[in-house]
Scaffold this motif. Structure first.
Motif, PDB file in Angstrom:
ATOM      1  N   ASP A  17       0.815  -1.217   0.000  1.00  0.00           N
ATOM      2  CA  ASP A  17       0.000   0.000   0.000  1.00  0.00           C
ATOM      3  C   ASP A  17       0.847   1.264   0.000  1.00  0.00           C
ATOM      4  O   ASP A  17       0.356   2.341  -0.350  1.00  0.00           O
ATOM      5  CB  ASP A  17      -0.932   0.010   1.218  1.00  0.00           C
ATOM      6  CG  ASP A  17      -2.085  -0.960   1.068  1.00  0.00           C
ATOM      7  OD1 ASP A  17      -2.324  -1.434  -0.058  1.00  0.00           O
ATOM      8  OD2 ASP A  17      -2.745  -1.282   2.079  1.00  0.00           O
ATOM      9  N   ARG A  18       2.112   1.154   0.388  1.00  0.00           N
ATOM     10  CA  ARG A  18       2.993   2.329   0.415  1.00  0.00           C
ATOM     11  C   ARG A  18       3.596   2.618  -0.946  1.00  0.00           C
ATOM     12  O   ARG A  18       4.135   3.696  -1.168  1.00  0.00           O
ATOM     13  CB  ARG A  18       4.134   2.126   1.416  1.00  0.00           C
ATOM     14  CG  ARG A  18       3.719   1.826   2.838  1.00  0.00           C
ATOM     15  CD  ARG A  18       4.944   1.680   3.711  1.00  0.00           C
ATOM     16  NE  ARG A  18       5.542   2.964   4.043  1.00  0.00           N
ATOM     17  CZ  ARG A  18       6.785   3.136   4.481  1.00  0.00           C
ATOM     18  NH1 ARG A  18       7.583   2.096   4.599  1.00  0.00           N
ATOM     19  NH2 ARG A  18       7.246   4.328   4.788  1.00  0.00           N
ATOM     20  N   LEU A  19       3.528   1.654  -1.831  1.00  0.00           N
ATOM     21  CA  LEU A  19       4.201   1.785  -3.120  1.00  0.00           C
ATOM     22  C   LEU A  19       3.262   2.445  -4.131  1.00  0.00           C
ATOM     23  O   LEU A  19       2.069   2.137  -4.166  1.00  0.00           O
ATOM     24  CB  LEU A  19       4.609   0.389  -3.617  1.00  0.00           C
ATOM     25  CG  LEU A  19       5.846   0.272  -4.503  1.00  0.00           C
ATOM     26  CD1 LEU A  19       7.081   0.741  -3.762  1.00  0.00           C
ATOM     27  CD2 LEU A  19       6.018  -1.176  -4.947  1.00  0.00           C
ATOM     28  N   PRO A  20       3.746   3.357  -4.938  1.00  0.00           N
ATOM     29  CA  PRO A  20       2.897   3.955  -5.976  1.00  0.00           C
ATOM     30  C   PRO A  20       2.316   2.878  -6.891  1.00  0.00           C
ATOM     31  O   PRO A  20       2.942   1.840  -7.129  1.00  0.00           O
ATOM     32  CB  PRO A  20       3.860   4.862  -6.739  1.00  0.00           C
ATOM     33  CG  PRO A  20       4.981   5.141  -5.775  1.00  0.00           C
ATOM     34  CD  PRO A  20       5.108   3.904  -4.929  1.00  0.00           C
ATOM     35  N   GLU A  21       1.105   3.118  -7.387  1.00  0.00           N
ATOM     36  CA  GLU A  21       0.432   2.126  -8.229  1.00  0.00           C
ATOM     37  C   GLU A  21       1.226   1.806  -9.485  1.00  0.00           C
ATOM     38  O   GLU A  21       1.074   0.723 -10.072  1.00  0.00           O
ATOM     39  CB  GLU A  21      -0.961   2.618  -8.590  1.00  0.00           C
ATOM     40  CG  GLU A  21      -1.916   2.699  -7.401  1.00  0.00           C
ATOM     41  CD  GLU A  21      -3.315   3.077  -7.826  1.00  0.00           C
ATOM     42  OE1 GLU A  21      -3.556   3.172  -9.054  1.00  0.00           O
ATOM     43  OE2 GLU A  21      -4.164   3.268  -6.942  1.00  0.00           O
ATOM     44  N   THR A  22       2.060   2.723  -9.909  1.00  0.00           N
ATOM     45  CA  THR A  22       2.847   2.493 -11.126  1.00  0.00           C
ATOM     46  C   THR A  22       3.975   1.499 -10.889  1.00  0.00           C
ATOM     47  O   THR A  22       4.559   0.998 -11.845  1.00  0.00           O
ATOM     48  CB  THR A  22       3.444   3.818 -11.631  1.00  0.00           C
ATOM     49  OG1 THR A  22       4.198   4.429 -10.572  1.00  0.00           O
ATOM     50  CG2 THR A  22       2.339   4.760 -12.084  1.00  0.00           C
ATOM     51  N   GLU A  23       4.301   1.234  -9.633  1.00  0.00           N
ATOM     52  CA  GLU A  23       5.355   0.284  -9.309  1.00  0.00           C
ATOM     53  C   GLU A  23       4.712  -0.964  -8.719  1.00  0.00           C
ATOM     54  O   GLU A  23       3.896  -0.890  -7.813  1.00  0.00           O
ATOM     55  CB  GLU A  23       6.341   0.897  -8.304  1.00  0.00           C
ATOM     56  CG  GLU A  23       7.035   2.140  -8.800  1.00  0.00           C
ATOM     57  CD  GLU A  23       8.006   2.698  -7.787  1.00  0.00           C
ATOM     58  OE1 GLU A  23       8.647   1.894  -7.088  1.00  0.00           O
ATOM     59  OE2 GLU A  23       8.094   3.924  -7.673  1.00  0.00           O
ATOM     60  N   GLY A  24       5.100  -2.115  -9.205  1.00  0.00           N
ATOM     61  CA  GLY A  24       4.496  -3.360  -8.743  1.00  0.00           C
ATOM     62  C   GLY A  24       5.232  -3.945  -7.555  1.00  0.00           C
ATOM     63  O   GLY A  24       6.440  -4.208  -7.627  1.00  0.00           O
ATOM     64  N   PHE A  25       4.520  -4.143  -6.441  1.00  0.00           N
ATOM     65  CA  PHE A  25       5.102  -4.790  -5.273  1.00  0.00           C
ATOM     66  C   PHE A  25       5.069  -6.299  -5.475  1.00  0.00           C
ATOM     67  O   PHE A  25       4.060  -6.864  -5.908  1.00  0.00           O
ATOM     68  CB  PHE A  25       4.302  -4.407  -4.018  1.00  0.00           C
ATOM     69  CG  PHE A  25       4.857  -5.007  -2.750  1.00  0.00           C
ATOM     70  CD1 PHE A  25       5.895  -4.396  -2.078  1.00  0.00           C
ATOM     71  CD2 PHE A  25       4.330  -6.186  -2.242  1.00  0.00           C
ATOM     72  CE1 PHE A  25       6.408  -4.954  -0.911  1.00  0.00           C
ATOM     73  CE2 PHE A  25       4.832  -6.743  -1.085  1.00  0.00           C
ATOM     74  CZ  PHE A  25       5.872  -6.126  -0.416  1.00  0.00           C
ATOM     75  N   ARG A  26       6.170  -6.968  -5.137  1.00  0.00           N
ATOM     76  CA  ARG A  26       6.263  -8.421  -5.316  1.00  0.00           C
ATOM     77  C   ARG A  26       6.543  -9.092  -3.971  1.00  0.00           C
ATOM     78  O   ARG A  26       7.299  -8.578  -3.150  1.00  0.00           O
ATOM     79  CB  ARG A  26       7.356  -8.769  -6.322  1.00  0.00           C
ATOM     80  CG  ARG A  26       7.086  -8.262  -7.740  1.00  0.00           C
ATOM     81  CD  ARG A  26       8.260  -8.522  -8.649  1.00  0.00           C
ATOM     82  NE  ARG A  26       9.477  -7.886  -8.159  1.00  0.00           N
ATOM     83  CZ  ARG A  26      10.697  -8.437  -8.195  1.00  0.00           C
ATOM     84  NH1 ARG A  26      10.862  -9.644  -8.700  1.00  0.00           N
ATOM     85  NH2 ARG A  26      11.731  -7.792  -7.745  1.00  0.00           N
ATOM     86  N   TYR A  27       5.948 -10.255  -3.778  1.00  0.00           N
ATOM     87  CA  TYR A  27       5.994 -10.920  -2.475  1.00  0.00           C
ATOM     88  C   TYR A  27       6.109 -12.429  -2.645  1.00  0.00           C
ATOM     89  O   TYR A  27       5.437 -13.032  -3.490  1.00  0.00           O
ATOM     90  CB  TYR A  27       4.737 -10.572  -1.684  1.00  0.00           C
ATOM     91  CG  TYR A  27       4.512 -11.385  -0.431  1.00  0.00           C
ATOM     92  CD1 TYR A  27       5.462 -11.430   0.590  1.00  0.00           C
ATOM     93  CD2 TYR A  27       3.337 -12.111  -0.266  1.00  0.00           C
ATOM     94  CE1 TYR A  27       5.238 -12.172   1.740  1.00  0.00           C
ATOM     95  CE2 TYR A  27       3.108 -12.849   0.879  1.00  0.00           C
ATOM     96  CZ  TYR A  27       4.062 -12.878   1.877  1.00  0.00           C
ATOM     97  OH  TYR A  27       3.847 -13.625   3.020  1.00  0.00           O
ATOM     98  N   ALA A  28       6.979 -13.045  -1.815  1.00  0.00           N
ATOM     99  CA  ALA A  28       7.119 -14.501  -1.750  1.00  0.00           C
ATOM    100  C   ALA A  28       7.033 -14.931  -0.295  1.00  0.00           C
ATOM    101  O   ALA A  28       7.536 -14.237   0.597  1.00  0.00           O
ATOM    102  CB  ALA A  28       8.456 -14.947  -2.351  1.00  0.00           C
ATOM    103  N   ASN A  29       6.374 -16.053  -0.047  1.00  0.00           N
ATOM    104  CA  ASN A  29       6.356 -16.640   1.293  1.00  0.00           C
ATOM    105  C   ASN A  29       6.870 -18.072   1.180  1.00  0.00           C
ATOM    106  O   ASN A  29       6.191 -18.953   0.641  1.00  0.00           O
ATOM    107  CB  ASN A  29       4.944 -16.615   1.889  1.00  0.00           C
ATOM    108  CG  ASN A  29       4.929 -16.980   3.365  1.00  0.00           C
ATOM    109  OD1 ASN A  29       5.567 -17.950   3.776  1.00  0.00           O
ATOM    110  ND2 ASN A  29       4.204 -16.227   4.160  1.00  0.00           N
ATOM    111  N   LEU A  30       8.080 -18.279   1.679  1.00  0.00           N
ATOM    112  CA  LEU A  30       8.765 -19.566   1.548  1.00  0.00           C
ATOM    113  C   LEU A  30       8.592 -20.448   2.776  1.00  0.00           C
ATOM    114  O   LEU A  30       9.083 -21.580   2.806  1.00  0.00           O
ATOM    115  CB  LEU A  30      10.262 -19.329   1.309  1.00  0.00           C
ATOM    116  CG  LEU A  30      10.632 -18.339   0.201  1.00  0.00           C
ATOM    117  CD1 LEU A  30      12.147 -18.161   0.141  1.00  0.00           C
ATOM    118  CD2 LEU A  30      10.099 -18.813  -1.148  1.00  0.00           C
TER     119      LEU A  30
END
Length: 264
Positions: free
Chosen positions: A49-62
């Motif tokens: 939610d802190r990242l501008p919409e133009t930048e894609g946040f990426r997430y992994a849960n290992l």
């Protein structure tokens, strides 16, 4: 010194990988599709939610339930290094500490080697302390070992500049409503409060206060509490001990739920 209230070396994180055991996998916090959610997934949403919409946040849960520290180091740390995200949360060692005869000093030495490995390639590594188990049947006997391990984790964080998610000091999760029926894993509300505290540690403006007091509960008599303890032991404690005696793990045949850095 590591700061367990706010950490402001970065304004935003563009990618995040969580490594650990059942706590980080999210056991106790089932989603609509039956997949566990958990504090790490909830933290990922706060960060995205802190990242501008133009930048894609990426997430992994290992993270995978039941994993010991050496298994996490062998299976998850190399993958986290390969992904090289901006942020890694690293919670491990708890399953080692609760095993009979384990040495928290020795576990901490192995934990430090993994932290050193991660910090060589990852921008920020957040580490966690263990919970205060004073109110947890059986585990309250291990409180001294957990406190010793926590002291090591804090010292390691200081040496490597890691922010600390201090679960020991999060008093609101000592309420029984913060825990699942098995008393070993957090409830959805418990996971939410941990995610909020983790966000605070990373300097995020969170939408609620993790320290907000719980509403009062009606008093419960000793007979009712005793009956609950007996039912818990029959349904959860005895099977847990049986798995340990058979050398089985709840994570046998379980894979990471989100092994790649994917957009939220």
């Amino acid at each position: 010194m590591a700061d367990d209230s706010t950490f402001r070396d970065r304004d935003v994180f563009g990618s995040y990988a969580a490594i650990g055991d059942s706590f980080t996998e999210g056991v106790g916090d089932p989603g609509p599709d039956g997949t566990f959610v958990g504090w790490a997934d909830r933290l990922a949403v706060l960060l995205a939610d802190r990242l501008p919409e133009t930048e894609g946040f990426r997430y992994a849960n290992l993270a995978v339930r039941g994993r010991l520290l050496d298994q996490i180091v062998a299976e998850q740390v190399p993958r986290a290094r390969q992904l090289a995200p901006d942020l890694v949360t690293f919670c491990a060692g708890g399953n080692d500490i609760i095993r009979p005869g384990s040495d928290p000093d020795e576990v901490a030495e192995r934990f430090e080697r993994a932290v050193a490995d991660l910090t060589s390639v990852v921008g920020t590594v957040l580490v966690t302390t263990g919970f205060d188990t004073r109110t947890v049947p059986v585990l309250r006997r291990l409180r001294g070992k957990i406190a010793t391990y926590n002291g090591h984790v804090r010292a390691i964080a200081d040496r490597y500049g890691c922010p600390v998610l201090d679960l020991w000091s999060l008093k609101t999760v000592q309420d029984r409503r913060a825990w699942d029926d098995d008393r070993l894993h957090l409830s959805p509300e418990g996971h939410t409060r941990v995610a909020l505290r983790a966000g605070q540690v990373l300097g995020v403006d969170v939408p609620a206060d993790p320290d907000q007091p719980w509403p009062p509960l009606p008093p419960r008599g000793p007979l009712e509490l005793r009956r609950d303890d007996i039912n818990w032991a029959r349904e959860y404690l005895v099977p847990w001990i049986g798995r340990r005696l058979r050398g089985e793990s709840s994570g046998d045949h379980v894979s990471a739920k989100r092994p790649d850095l994917l957009p939220l």
